[in-house]
Design an enzyme around this catalytic site. Structure first.
Site, short mmCIF file in Angstrom:
data_model
loop_
_atom_site.label_atom_id
_atom_site.label_comp_id
_atom_site.label_asym_id
_atom_site.label_seq_id
_atom_site.Cartn_x
_atom_site.Cartn_y
_atom_site.Cartn_z
N LEU A 39 -42.55 -61.34 -23.94
CA LEU A 39 -42.86 -60.42 -25.02
C LEU A 39 -41.96 -59.19 -25.00
O LEU A 39 -41.90 -58.47 -23.99
CB LEU A 39 -44.34 -60.00 -24.93
CG LEU A 39 -44.85 -59.06 -26.03
CD1 LEU A 39 -44.77 -59.74 -27.39
CD2 LEU A 39 -46.28 -58.62 -25.72
N ASP A 40 -41.27 -58.95 -26.11
CA ASP A 40 -40.43 -57.76 -26.32
C ASP A 40 -39.33 -57.62 -25.28
O ASP A 40 -38.84 -56.52 -25.03
CB ASP A 40 -41.29 -56.49 -26.34
CG ASP A 40 -42.21 -56.43 -27.54
OD1 ASP A 40 -41.94 -57.15 -28.52
OD2 ASP A 40 -43.20 -55.67 -27.50
N GLU A 41 -38.91 -58.72 -24.67
CA GLU A 41 -37.88 -58.65 -23.63
C GLU A 41 -36.67 -59.53 -23.94
O GLU A 41 -35.86 -59.81 -23.07
CB GLU A 41 -38.47 -59.03 -22.27
CG GLU A 41 -39.49 -58.02 -21.75
CD GLU A 41 -39.95 -58.33 -20.34
OE1 GLU A 41 -39.33 -59.20 -19.70
OE2 GLU A 41 -40.92 -57.70 -19.88
#
Length: 294
Positions: free
Chosen positions: A237-239
């Site tokens: 997530l979001d990486e």
């Protein structure tokens, strides 16, 4: 595994300019071979950018080529040398609008910015549809003449909705998926299916603020910088690999509403820039990061 890909049939146009992307393991002689192939096909190089990654041992290159005898000749010339370099190559018309699917929820700012700039001719997008988990943005999509579909997403219906997304990607030949503040976590399976062609946007703070009210938390902590990050989607997530980031300086005098407005404007422009870079074939994934040719 080498490959030469053409997104659409490439036929000669009077004002044609082609864009070539090339990536392969790094070794001597790549630039000489590729530029030579372009020239042999009757092309005049108008732009060339290259990068050798010491982290991954990969080589990346983007070229713009004009005055072609034919686009087919260019593709054939590149196909003739690609296997020797184990290269992945693409040839496309510069500025061709990419077929794009947008996923959204309730917030209109990113979707509105994308659709306005598409209509104004500033983004080479062909938005085939907007799919959302709320009906709030139906009128906005209708204003710009874009198909809109919404479905309430629950734990029980999420898999069905994601199947509809993949069906739309397949049936409508979607080349790019944009998460315009789509407030759902994609499954690992969908992330894998859209790898390298799905872009997300989110706010960026230091420290990070989780939850539904990040700008209120930022106001309470007295942040001095508001940022936004656009990245490729992965199952972390979001990486995912970062494409574009921006930041705006703020201070104690600004209200929560003002901070939110600044943040939403930053999100919108950052996402649009990431989309532009992708549509112009200026983005390459290099392991966990990106190579961006501006």
């Amino acid at each position: 595994m080498w490959a030469v890909t053409n997104p659409l049939p490439l036929t000669r146009r009077s004002d044609d300019e082609l864009v070539v992307t090339w990536q392969c393991p790094d070794r001597p002689g790549i630039v000489h071979a590729v530029t030579g192939a372009c020239v042999s096909a009757g092309g005049n190089l108008t732009e060339l950018q290259q990068f050798s990654s010491t982290d991954t041992g990969r080589f990346f290159m983007r070229l713009q080529v004009r005055d072609m005898t034919s686009a087919e000749d260019l593709t054939a010339a590149l196909r003739g040398i690609a296997p020797a370099f184990d290269a992945t190559v693409s040839v496309d018309h510069l500025g061709r609008p990419l077929r794009t699917l947008v996923l959204a929820s309730k917030a209109p700012h990113c979707l509105s910015h994308l659709l306005f700039n598409r209509q104004a001719g500033r983004l080479p997008l062909d938005v085939v549809a907007v799919m959302a988990n709320h009906p709030d943005l139906a009128d906005l999509a209708a204003f710009y003449g874009v198909d809109f579909e919404h479905r309430q997403i629950t734990r029980e219906t999420k898999a069905e909705f994601e199947k509809e997304v993949l069906d739309t990607v397949r049936d409508r030949r979607v080349e790019l998926v944009v998460l315009a503040r789509y407030m759902q976590i994609l499954s690992p399976e969908l992330c894998e299916a859209l790898a390298g062609r799905c872009i997300n946007i989110h706010h960026s703070f230091l420290p990070g603020f989780k939850g539904a009210s990040p700008y209120r938390q930022a106001h309470e902590r007295g942040v001095k910088l508001i940022g936004a990050t656009a990245h490729f989607v992965t199952d972390n997530l979001d990486e995912g690999p970062i494409i574009e980031q921006n930041v705006q300086r703020v201070d104690h005098s600004q209200t929560v509403a003002q901070l939110t407005a600044i943040g939403q404007d930053t999100e919108s422009t950052t996402l649009a820039e990431a989309v532009r870079l992708f549509c112009e074939h200026r983005t390459f994934v290099d392991g966990r990061r990106t190579v961006i040719f501006r």
